[in-house]
Design an enzyme around this catalytic site. Structure first.
Site, PDB file in Angstrom:
ATOM      1  N   CYS A  45       0.832  -1.203   0.000  1.00  0.00           N
ATOM      2  CA  CYS A  45       0.000   0.000   0.000  1.00  0.00           C
ATOM      3  C   CYS A  45       0.868   1.255   0.000  1.00  0.00           C
ATOM      4  O   CYS A  45       1.408   1.639   1.054  1.00  0.00           O
ATOM      5  CB  CYS A  45      -0.944   0.003   1.206  1.00  0.00           C
ATOM      6  SG  CYS A  45      -1.981   1.466   1.299  1.00  0.00           S
ATOM      7  N   CYS A  48      -0.563   4.073   2.202  1.00  0.00           N
ATOM      8  CA  CYS A  48      -0.405   3.817   3.641  1.00  0.00           C
ATOM      9  C   CYS A  48       1.034   4.049   4.099  1.00  0.00           C
ATOM     10  O   CYS A  48       1.273   4.645   5.153  1.00  0.00           O
ATOM     11  CB  CYS A  48      -0.791   2.375   3.964  1.00  0.00           C
ATOM     12  SG  CYS A  48      -2.400   1.868   3.374  1.00  0.00           S
ATOM     13  N   ASP A  49       1.998   3.572   3.314  1.00  0.00           N
ATOM     14  CA  ASP A  49       3.383   3.514   3.786  1.00  0.00           C
ATOM     15  C   ASP A  49       4.353   4.444   3.065  1.00  0.00           C
ATOM     16  O   ASP A  49       5.514   4.562   3.465  1.00  0.00           O
ATOM     17  CB  ASP A  49       3.901   2.072   3.649  1.00  0.00           C
ATOM     18  CG  ASP A  49       3.072   1.087   4.453  1.00  0.00           C
ATOM     19  OD1 ASP A  49       2.524   1.488   5.498  1.00  0.00           O
ATOM     20  OD2 ASP A  49       2.953  -0.081   4.030  1.00  0.00           O
TER      21      ASP A  49
END
Length: 304
Positions: free
Chosen positions: A131, A134-135
């Site tokens: 992701c 997300c990261d």
């Protein structure tokens, strides 16, 4: 309690199904194992949804969740482990106990496909990610690579190019499969490099963190090393349907067999969204499936 409809999955398809079921006056329960909104939450920008040309996935999911919540739909954050047909409807075993319903809508979506190289699982969270949204922030100002050639890979690379120093996109084929407009935007980024016909052969690490990857050029057969701090994998997804394999007919890859009416081979069970056999998997088709499945489920319940 027995609900009129239990909806497995709280993504766009599942939430739309809940919306339509509730508006039809039926009690509905949504089972979601992660976060309401599904994977669309991770999309930084949705540009192809009619009348909403520029909306983030998180905002879209939030608005849809609020709309469903306002109708009194219950959302239970639990994972469906199995489902069976009973005399009164359906019994679902979840990690939050038993749930019962007269009709069932399966909209569990997809899960990320692993690359399948040694050490991948151990390095998730320490250099390997599925992701980018997300990261990606954890790799600001650093070098990263994206594996994949579809829309998700292109979108991930575009997002990462805004925060990372350099982004290398490793594409197994000799062309991108993503939307032409996004590909054009990606190729225009000065800190993005694309390597076609390239596969990841091995992961390199030190002290439990990723330090690079070994790659192979499929055309020449030559191998080489690529030093990166982060590796973002976008190599496809598989349907999250294992829990229902004994209840409905699935094809060899796990997709639930059904047509545009969303009806499965098990009366009272309907499938919506990416988990079903179909040729187009988009946000628009997911919400369309959700509406169709809910209306079909309501007709089924009313006919009992």
């Amino acid at each position: 309690m027995i609900y009129d409809v239990i909806i497995v999955g709280g993504g766009p398809a599942g939430l739309t199904a809940a919306l339509y079921a509730a508006r039809a006056g039926h009690s509905a329960l949504v089972l979601e194992r992660a976060v309401a909104g599904g994977q669309i939450v991770n999309s930084p920008l949705v540009e192809n949804y009619p009348a909403l040309p520029h909306v983030s996935g998180a905002d879209f999911a939030g608005a849809l969740s609020e709309q469903v919540d306002a109708l009194g739909v219950e959302i239970c954050y639990a994972e469906a482990l199995s489902a069976e047909k009973t005399a009164e409807g359906f019994l679902l075993q979840t990690d939050d106990g038993e749930k019962r319903a007269r009709a069932l809508i399966l909209a569990p979506g997809m899960q990320h496909r692993a690359l399948g190289v040694e050490g991948e699982e151990e390095l998730v969270g320490s250099g390997v990610s599925y992701c980018a949204v997300c990261d990606g922030v954890f790799y600001a100002g650093r070098d990263v690579a994206v594996v994949g050639g579809g829309d998700t890979a292109v979108q991930d690379a575009l997002f990462l190019s805004k925060v990372c120093r350099n982004v290398t996109v490793l594409v197994r084929r000799d062309v991108f499969r993503g939307e032409a407009r996004r590909v054009e935007a990606l190729l225009a980024r000065p800190n993005v490099r694309v390597r076609f016909r390239t596969t990841v052969e091995a992961l390199r690490s030190a002290d439990g963190s990723l330090t690079g990857v070994a790659v192979r050029d499929a055309e020449t057969g030559t191998t080489g090393e690529l030093a990166v701090d982060g590796l973002f994998l976008a190599v496809g997804q598989t349907p999250s349907t294992a829990a229902f394999a004994g209840l409905v007919d699935c094809d060899d890859t796990g997709f639930i067999r059904c047509g545009e009416d969303t009806a499965t081979d098990c009366p009272g069970v309907f499938a919506a969204g990416d988990c079903r056999t179909k040729t187009v998997r988009q946000l628009t088709t997911a919400v369309g499936d959700g509406a169709a499945a809910a209306l079909a489920a309501c007709r089924y319940v009313e006919a009992l």
